[in-house]
Scaffold this motif. Structure first.
Motif, mmCIF file in Angstrom:
data_model
loop_
_atom_site.group_PDB
_atom_site.id
_atom_site.type_symbol
_atom_site.label_atom_id
_atom_site.label_comp_id
_atom_site.label_asym_id
_atom_site.label_seq_id
_atom_site.Cartn_x
_atom_site.Cartn_y
_atom_site.Cartn_z
ATOM 1 N N ASN A 190 33.511 10.893 50.081
ATOM 2 C CA ASN A 190 32.562 10.343 49.098
ATOM 3 C C ASN A 190 31.591 11.368 48.521
ATOM 4 O OD1 ASN A 190 33.558 7.683 49.424
ATOM 5 N ND2 ASN A 190 32.352 7.498 51.305
ATOM 6 N N SER A 191 31.861 12.627 48.719
ATOM 7 C CA SER A 191 30.991 13.633 48.111
ATOM 8 C C SER A 191 31.852 14.594 47.294
ATOM 9 C CB SER A 191 30.220 14.407 49.186
ATOM 10 O OG SER A 191 31.134 15.179 49.916
ATOM 11 N N SER A 236 27.754 15.220 43.839
ATOM 12 C CA SER A 236 27.708 13.764 43.967
ATOM 13 C C SER A 236 27.915 13.369 45.418
ATOM 14 C CB SER A 236 28.753 13.106 43.066
ATOM 15 O OG SER A 236 30.024 13.617 43.328
ATOM 16 N N ASP A 237 27.196 12.328 45.814
ATOM 17 C CA ASP A 237 27.228 11.913 47.219
ATOM 18 C C ASP A 237 26.705 10.481 47.312
ATOM 19 O OD1 ASP A 237 27.598 12.029 49.939
ATOM 20 O OD2 ASP A 237 26.202 13.665 50.301
ATOM 21 N N ARG A 238 26.667 9.953 48.502
ATOM 22 C CA ARG A 238 26.128 8.617 48.740
ATOM 23 C C ARG A 238 25.099 8.667 49.852
ATOM 24 N NH1 ARG A 238 29.269 4.261 47.040
ATOM 25 N NH2 ARG A 238 28.576 2.958 48.760
ATOM 26 N N ASP A 242 24.595 2.750 50.529
ATOM 27 C CA ASP A 242 25.401 2.264 49.402
ATOM 28 C C ASP A 242 24.807 2.679 48.053
ATOM 29 O OD1 ASP A 242 23.265 0.624 49.625
ATOM 30 O OD2 ASP A 242 24.396 -1.249 49.798
ATOM 31 N N ALA A 280 24.890 5.526 45.374
ATOM 32 C CA ALA A 280 25.622 6.730 44.948
ATOM 33 C C ALA A 280 24.732 7.514 43.991
ATOM 34 C CB ALA A 280 26.918 6.338 44.261
ATOM 35 N N ASN A 319 23.755 4.953 41.030
ATOM 36 C CA ASN A 319 24.185 3.566 40.825
ATOM 37 C C ASN A 319 24.173 2.841 42.151
ATOM 38 O OD1 ASN A 319 26.936 3.383 42.075
ATOM 39 N ND2 ASN A 319 27.388 4.997 40.580
ATOM 40 N N LYS A 320 23.880 1.565 42.052
ATOM 41 C CA LYS A 320 23.848 0.752 43.272
ATOM 42 C C LYS A 320 24.084 -0.698 42.894
ATOM 43 C CE LYS A 320 20.673 -1.011 46.797
ATOM 44 N NZ LYS A 320 21.493 -0.939 48.008
#
Lengths: 466, 294
Positions: free
Chosen positions: A173-174, A239-241, A244, A246, A288-289
């Motif tokens: 997720n990154s 980009s990462d999280r 929940d 992002a 975004n979430k």
């Protein structure tokens, strides 16, 4: 030099195309699709049948999987706007539109390579950053074609560039994205005499013509960045999280894609206009979430972009006479927040609020008269608020098992100017789609949307896909 | 006393659900004679969401057929990985990519479904006309799934905890004649017949009557009744058992949904189904979706 480069680009494409074609029958390795499209635009005001466009478009895209981790992809597009042949009033714009048509044909041409955590995309491509819809806050990697203002789909509006797009995913997720863009194209605007020529450009052209009429001259020079590696555009995105949520962190350093004019008097009615591209930087972030847990926010998606435009070339001048006098390199801020939610089963409401905040309300160190020290709207040379509040609301739904899709977009600012664009898309058959819609502009002549208040459009699009 | 009774009842119900939901991922379950309606339905959901397999890939076609017989078609490729992971509560991840017709080619949705039944899904959409990914709000459960006659709930979001179940009877299924394939399926197949009533009220249906195949635990046929008790939709599913590394996985090969109010029907076929092929989780991330070509 330019010709040599064009020949090289075309050769690369032809080689790729032939390579792809030669493997066309290798089962499962080659895939292609495309479309033929007709777009007709008719001026809405007075509804006297003024044609604004009669555009025919053909696009074909092909993908060839060399092996599991190596894929070639190319997309070509040709379009021709017959409006420029039909109506003599647009003659002046014909050359310019012809140029766009000639240079716009290769939309994608790249090679994808995947190796574990690494992903490389090398070639001509578009890169879209950010979460904004219809507004380019972080989406500034590619220049844009504004020959139809902001009315085209973004995939058609962005001007693709040759670049190396290197990605590394250190964990799930990154992703770290590095862009090296040695290519440069300027953003294009609508040519003189066309429906969406900017008010600033029309006034400039009128001034140029008036100088000629009285025996003067306007000598125009455009200075593109020299073709050196250090003049490349460089981009970075992480980009990462976090749970929940992002998020991305973005950085872009390159030449601003719109040239800024500097007019120099040479004595009498002789002038020199230098058009130059300035280097700028963008620092930004997006998120975004979706609220997935029970509660009053459940089902709402929040998204946002924030950008600091460092050294953004900003016009200064007299907004009353719509006259640009100077360019300042300001640090401007653009941010946006959006919220989306489905209501009543399948009605999607999408709302956005954005603020474009200029460094100053008035140039501080200007030696010009006070009335010439104000920041200007780059489209009209009209007044630009230090804080411009921008809103947009989109409502969409579907009927007949998604065969009929209506949508309305209303975007506006706090200066009582904006655009309302309702449209309906109908799936006639699997491969035949018809869209009808309207663009209605309102506002002051010196506002971004208001400048087109006489150019409201009824349009149809008929698209055949294969 | 009343409160105490309610509390005890609540604990019993919760315990019942906890027990009912306590099926271990990556195992194969089939219903047994004497099982309760809850136990049977728990297996039915387990089979529906392929929780027995670590991952799966499907190539599918969807046919939308209106009353006049006019047919529209979509083709998709679907990847699913089952996680059942407590650390981030993710039950499974789905990636659906449209491959035809060209108008929708490239459109893709990535969905993460959570184990907590009250938590909504996370969904991302790759929009080719923007060349951009959009995080989207989960569509409402009663909205149509991809324009089909199934709702999102029918395909994606309905969970065991959303309904209350009663075992009505056991019987041999009468058989279903599919208009699309012109074949009759499951004639005389032994089934449990279950009534499922939604806990949410008012809701777009008042009950479902399901026929659950005793051999596989798969829900093969269901009737849906509107709030007035009138039958308005039927759904048929044909399963094929795949032998994967010695385990028997039932997989949906054919779905047919008929809306009796509009005469519209949808047929979904799944071909080239593969299980446990080692799909890496990094193929189902937002970052990977951004690398789409179409």
């Amino acid at each position: 030099m330019v010709k040599k480069e064009e020949v090289m680009k075309k050769s690369v494409f032809v080689v790729l195309f032939l390579l792809s074609s030669s493997f066309a029958f290798a089962e499962g390795q080659f895939d292609f699709s495309g479309y033929l499209k007709n777009e007709i635009g008719i001026r809405l005001q007075d509804f006297n049948g003024d044609l604004q466009k009669f555009k025919n478009i053909a696009e074909v895209a092909g993908e060839y999987t060399v092996k599991e981790d190596v894929v070639l992809f190319a997309k070509v597009k040709y379009w021709y706007d017959l409006m420029y042949d039909f109506r003599s009033q647009y003659d002046k714009g014909q050359d310019a539109m012809g140029h766009i048509q000639r240079t716009d044909w290769l939309r994608d041409c790249y090679l994808d390579y995947t190796n574990g955590a690494w992903f490389l995309r090398l070639g001509k491509q578009q890169v879209a950053w950010g979460q904004a819809d219809g507004i380019t806050v972080l989406d500034r990697v590619n220049p844009v074609d504004l020959s139809e203002y902001w009315l085209q789909d973004f995939v058609d509006m962005r001007i693709p560039l040759w670049m190396a797009n290197v990605n590394y995913a250190p964990k799930l997720n990154s992703n770290l994205q590095i862009l090296i863009i040695p290519d440069f194209e300027q953003s294009t605007s609508a040519p003189i005499g066309s429906p969406f020529t900017t008010y600033a450009y029309t006034r400039y052209d009128n001034w140029k013509e008036s100088m000629k009429r009285i025996g003067g001259s306007v000598d125009e020079n455009i200075y593109f960045p020299a073709k050196k590696f250090e003049n490349s555009t460089f981009g970075l995105q992480w980009s990462d999280r976090i749970g929940d949520l992002a998020y991305t962190l973005n950085f872009l350093d390159g030449y601003y894609y719109s040239a800024r004019n500097t007019t120099i008097g040479l004595g009498g009615v002789r002038f020199k206009v230098d058009r130059a591209f300035k280097r700028w930087q963008m620092y930004g972030s997006s998120f975004n979430k979706t609220f997935t847990n029970p509660g009053f926010m459940q089902g709402i998606t929040l998204r946002g972009d924030l950008a600091l435009y460092k050294h953004e070339p900003t016009y200064i001048g007299d907004p009353v006479t719509a006259s640009a006098k100077e360019i300042k390199r300001w640090d401007n801020v653009f941010w946006l927040i959006g919220a989306d939610r489905y209501v009543a089963t399948n009605w999607l409401l999408s709302f956005q609020f954005a603020q474009y905040i200029l460094d100053e309300a008035k140039a501080k160190d200007n030696t010009r008269p006070v009335q010439q020290q104000y920041p200007l709207n780059p489209f009209t040379y009209g007044p630009a608020d230090q804080v411009e509040n921008i809103f947009s609301l989109k409502v969409s739904t579907d009927f007949m098992n998604e065969r009929l899709k209506p949508e309305v977009l209303w975007s506006f600012t706090d200066d009582n100017q904006g655009r309302i664009s309702p449209k309906v898309t109908y799936e006639v058959k699997d491969n035949l789609w018809l869209t009808c819609g309207i663009h209605y502009f309102y506002g002051d002549l010196l506002d971004s949307n208001g400048q087109y208040r006489e150019q409201g459009q009824f349009y149809t699009q008929l698209k055949y896909t294969f | 006393m009343k409160k105490l009774c309610l509390a005890v009842l609540g604990i019993v119900l919760l315990t019942g659900h906890a027990m009912a939901s306590n099926l271990e991922y990556f195992k194969v379950y089939t219903p047994k004679q004497g099982m309760s309606a809850d136990e049977i339905m728990n297996i039915e959901y387990f089979v529906k969401y392929t929780k027995f397999a670590h991952d799966a890939s499907f190539y599918g076609k969807a046919y939308f057929i209106d009353k006049s017989g006019s047919v529209r078609e979509r083709e998709t490729t679907r990847l699913r990985i089952t996680l059942g992971r407590k650390s981030d509560d993710i039950a499974y991840k789905d990636l659906v990519m449209f491959t035809a017709p060209a108008q929708v080619k490239g459109l893709a949705t990535l969905t993460w479904t959570y184990m907590n039944p009250k938590k909504e899904q996370d969904t991302w959409l790759w929009v080719p006309s923007l060349k951009k990914i959009r995080k989207i709000s989960a569509a409402n459960a009663d909205d149509s799934f991809m324009g089909s006659d199934f709702t999102n709930e029918d395909i994606l979001t309905r969970r065991f905890e959303d309904e209350a179940y009663t075992l009505l009877r056991e019987e041999n299924f009468k058989g279903y004649h599919c208009d699309f394939t012109k074949k009759t399926y499951y004639q005389d197949a032994p089934c449990f017949v279950i009534e499922a009533k939604p806990k949410r009220s008012p809701w777009y249906y008042s009950k479902r009557i399901l026929w659950v195949d005793k051999a596989t635990g798969a829900g093969i046929y269901e009737e849906m009744y509107d709030p007035n008790g009138k039958l308005f939709k039927i759904i048929f599913k044909k399963f094929q058992v795949y032998n994967v590394n010695g385990k028997e996985y039932p997989a949906q090969e054919l779905l047919e949904g008929k809306d009796l109010r509009t005469g519209h029907r949808t047929v979904i076929t799944n071909e080239d189904i593969r299980f446990d092929i080692g799909i890496p989780e990094d193929q189902l991330t937002e970052q990977k979706l951004m690398q789409s070509r179409w």
